[in-house]
Enzyme design. Structure first.
Site, mmCIF file in Angstrom:
data_model
loop_
_atom_site.group_PDB
_atom_site.id
_atom_site.type_symbol
_atom_site.label_atom_id
_atom_site.label_comp_id
_atom_site.label_asym_id
_atom_site.label_seq_id
_atom_site.Cartn_x
_atom_site.Cartn_y
_atom_site.Cartn_z
ATOM 1 N N HIS A 65 -7.561 -5.611 -0.911
ATOM 2 C CA HIS A 65 -6.316 -4.892 -0.640
ATOM 3 C C HIS A 65 -5.451 -5.722 0.315
ATOM 4 O O HIS A 65 -5.409 -5.485 1.518
ATOM 5 C CB HIS A 65 -6.663 -3.534 -0.024
ATOM 6 C CG HIS A 65 -5.532 -2.569 0.044
ATOM 7 N ND1 HIS A 65 -4.796 -2.188 -1.057
ATOM 8 C CD2 HIS A 65 -4.998 -1.889 1.092
ATOM 9 C CE1 HIS A 65 -3.876 -1.310 -0.703
ATOM 10 N NE2 HIS A 65 -3.970 -1.123 0.604
ATOM 11 N N SER A 115 0.825 -1.201 0.000
ATOM 12 C CA SER A 115 0.000 0.000 0.000
ATOM 13 C C SER A 115 0.862 1.256 0.000
ATOM 14 O O SER A 115 1.644 1.463 -0.926
ATOM 15 C CB SER A 115 -0.979 -0.048 1.186
ATOM 16 O OG SER A 115 -2.000 0.906 1.039
ATOM 17 N N ASP A 121 -8.870 -5.185 -5.830
ATOM 18 C CA ASP A 121 -8.428 -4.159 -4.886
ATOM 19 C C ASP A 121 -9.093 -2.843 -5.285
ATOM 20 O O ASP A 121 -8.739 -2.232 -6.292
ATOM 21 C CB ASP A 121 -6.902 -4.026 -4.931
ATOM 22 C CG ASP A 121 -6.365 -3.102 -3.845
ATOM 23 O OD1 ASP A 121 -7.140 -2.315 -3.276
ATOM 24 O OD2 ASP A 121 -5.145 -3.173 -3.575
#
Length: 634
Positions: free
Chosen positions: A343, A202, A312
């Site tokens: 995610h 991320s 995602d």
């Protein structure tokens, strides 16, 4: 098997120190009487160094930025763990993470945070990297990104100051930056080979992308997982807003300092985002690693092992795909794992953990130690094709044919054009309302479906929507959905129940697996996971959004002339998806998507679509299954 592979540039030799010769890639131990060294067997570094006895230290690295405007250049907090043999001449490369999560939300499926002893030295590091790689002859370098953790400054949410901490750490490893101990004395990385690889999920992977885009010396490889490549495309989509106030909100969430310290910076973030318009501007350009002619991507000289999920919708898949394309054009050495979850991190993908650890180990061994272990001779892509099925292929996307499907007034979708129009009103509807019961007429959408498909159809890449339409107002939000209609068991990536250990299609299990060595304060053991699936009657497989006044430019709006037709063309999100025989492929055209354009208000504009002049072009691995059966065309 697959033979069209591109081979990356590999490092021909390794110098551990001035007194050590090149390491063999075979099973022999790489030790000499001259001093400590790593051990290599079967092309892999071996766990010969003590994790318990490793050196753990905390330093502050000088950066060139003053992000909080206090008149002093920021210093970045860096925590290091390295084999004790590095004090006796062993030189090692570094596996580095730069994270804003270390003292706020935590990292990984189990939300781990760093801890320190009374002297301020690190005791535990999040995730398995330190447990696994330090015994194999690596340093693990964990950086608090600017304005977070123990670092100075303020978070700037993708701005240059965010990248400064990571860059300063790489420069310090290469002897080009200054760092200090807690007592103020200067400390050098005499143990470092100057080579670093960066990994992270991320925001952490985003910082890896951004740092690679600086062309910094010594950064040999990056492993960006679910990473952002354009912050504008994260917060917007062709002028339509996914977020309002995102930068100031996230900066506040990541900064554990008193609110007053960085309020001026958050105010500047709010002004720069320009939520009133949703337009692209200088603020977003500064946070865009892809802007034409992709200067940041053009500076990348590292190898790239990218990881992403097709479902995602935190960091959407276009963030990976739009980064991957310029790297491929420049023949950057690269590899890809593409999963079907939300995610997530591949360490938590059910049934893939051991293979992930092994693969990333071989990747770092090759790019940081120069070991000829065959990692670059394998198929470039690992692709998930179902809850428990995977395949490999030469590259991504797959070789496809472009098939144009056209909507018809009778609700059909086929390669043949049919004259007529359809209308709907820009209402704010959920995707369930937009997608369900495609044969039912609804005021906020148009829906079209193919006949049942006789064979499997695989979409691989990015569909393009091309509509000829008119409005009765100057603009409207548009949503297009490509839908697989057919009952099937699918990964339930939308289900999130933190209280039950469920998120993004994964469920945490009580049983653990261990990777690397442990201490009482920091173990390398983590919960295993299982798939969370559900039988569903349909699945949206590609989404695209547009503020019509941004149809020609994300920077400069151009309102429509009411009553006049214009062509509106844009790309949906990409995907790699198999539509099974008997299923139908659907196209839904609507207004404001309540699930993904949450911060947008509907315009209530009437949208009239010239069906004969509109189409969606889909990249598929074979065109034949999308042709209607003979004699049954629409």
């Amino acid at each position: 098997m697959l033979t069209s592979r591109r081979r990356g540039v590999v490092i021909a030799a390794l110098a551990l120190s001035t007194c050590l010769a090149t390491l063999p890639a075979g099973p022999a131990s790489a030790r000499t009487p001259a001093g400590p060294s790593i051990s290599v067997a079967h092309g892999r570094t071996q766990p010969v160094f003590s994790y318990q006895d490793a050196i753990r230290e905390h330093i502050m690295v000088q950066t060139p930025v003053d992000s909080d405007g206090d008149g002093h250049k920021d210093r970045a907090a860096v925590d290091i763990i390295r084999p004790k043999e590095t004090e006796r001449g062993l030189k090692v490369p570094a596996i580095m993470m730069a994270s804003p999560y270390n003292d706020t939300v935590g990292r990984g499926f189990e939300a781990e945070k760093k801890t320190w002893d009374a002297q301020g030295n690190p005791v535990s590091f999040p995730l398995f990297y330190d447990n696994y790689f330090v015994p194999r002859g690596y340093a693990v370098v964990d950086v608090d990104s600017t304005g977070t953790g123990r670092s100075d400054g303020c978070p700037t949410v993708g701005g240059p100051a965010d990248v400064a901490a990571a860059k300063a750490a790489v420069d310090w490893l290469g002897g080009r930056a200054t760092a200090y101990r807690a007592d103020g004395s200067e400390v050098k990385a005499g143990w470092s080979t100057g080579k670093a690889g960066m990994i992270g999920h991320s925001y952490e992977g985003t910082l890896a992308n951004a740092l690679a885009g600086t062309g910094v010396e010594g950064l040999e490889t990056i492993v960006p997982i679910s990473a952002i490549s354009s912050w504008y495309d994260f917060a917007r989509h062709n002028g339509a807003k996914h977020w309002n106030g995102f930068g100031p909100w996230l900066a506040g969430e990541l900064d554990s300092d008193p609110d007053t310290k960085c309020q001026a910076v958050r105010d500047a973030l709010a002004a720069g985002e320009d939520d009133a318009t949703g337009n692209y501007n200088a603020y977003w350009r500064e946070r865009d690693y892809l802007a034409p002619p992709a200067p940041e991507a053009g500076k990348v000289h590292t190898s790239v092992f990218a990881v992403h999920d097709t479902n995602d919708y935190n960091v959407r898949i276009d963030q990976f795909a739009n980064w991957w394309a310029p790297l491929a054009q420049r023949d950057v050495p690269r590899k890809l794992w593409l999963g079907n979850y939300g995610h997530t991190d591949p360490f938590d993908w059910p049934g893939r953990r051991a293979q992930w650890v092994s693969t990333v180990h071989r990747w770092f061994d090759h790019w940081l130690y120069g070991l000829q272990n065959g990692i670059m001779d394998e198929p470039r892509v690992d692709l998930q094709t179902g809850p428990d099925s995977w395949t490999t292929q030469a590259d991504w996307p797959a070789r496809t044919s472009s098939v144009s499907l056209r909507p018809a007034p009778d609700g059909s979708l086929s390669p043949q054009a049919a004259q007529g129009t359809g209308s709907f009103t820009d209402l704010k509807l959920s995707e369930a309302d937009l997608s369900s019961d495609p044969a039912t007429s609804r005021p906020g959408r148009l829906a079209f479906v193919t006949p049942p498909l006789p064979n499997t159809v695989r979409l691989s890449g990015t569909p393009t929507v091309d509509l000829r339409l008119s409005l009765d107002k100057p603009t409207s939000n548009l949503t297009t959905l490509l839908v697989d209609y057919g009952e099937d068991e699918r990964i339930d990536w939308l289900r999130n129940e933190p209280q039950n250990g469920i998120h993004d299609g994964l469920r945490g299990l009580p049983e653990e697996s261990c990777h690397g060595e442990s201490t009482a304060q920091d173990n390398g053991c983590y919960k295993k996971t299982a798939n969370v699936t559900a039988n569903k009657p349909f699945e949206v497989i590609a989404r695209g959004w547009m503020d019509v006044q941004n149809r020609h430019s994300a920077s400069t709006p151009e309102p429509m002339t009411p009553g006049e037709y214009a062509r509106v063309t844009w790309r949906t999100l990409p995907n790699d998806y198999r539509i099974k025989p008997g299923h139908r492929l659907g196209l839904v055209i609507g207004g404001t998507d309540a699930d993904f354009l949450y911060f947008e208000d509907p315009t209530a504009a009437k949208v009239t679509v010239d069906l004969g002049g509109s189409r969606i072009t889909v990249p598929v691995t074979t065109a034949t299954p999308l042709k209607p059966p003979r004699g049954k065309g629409h």
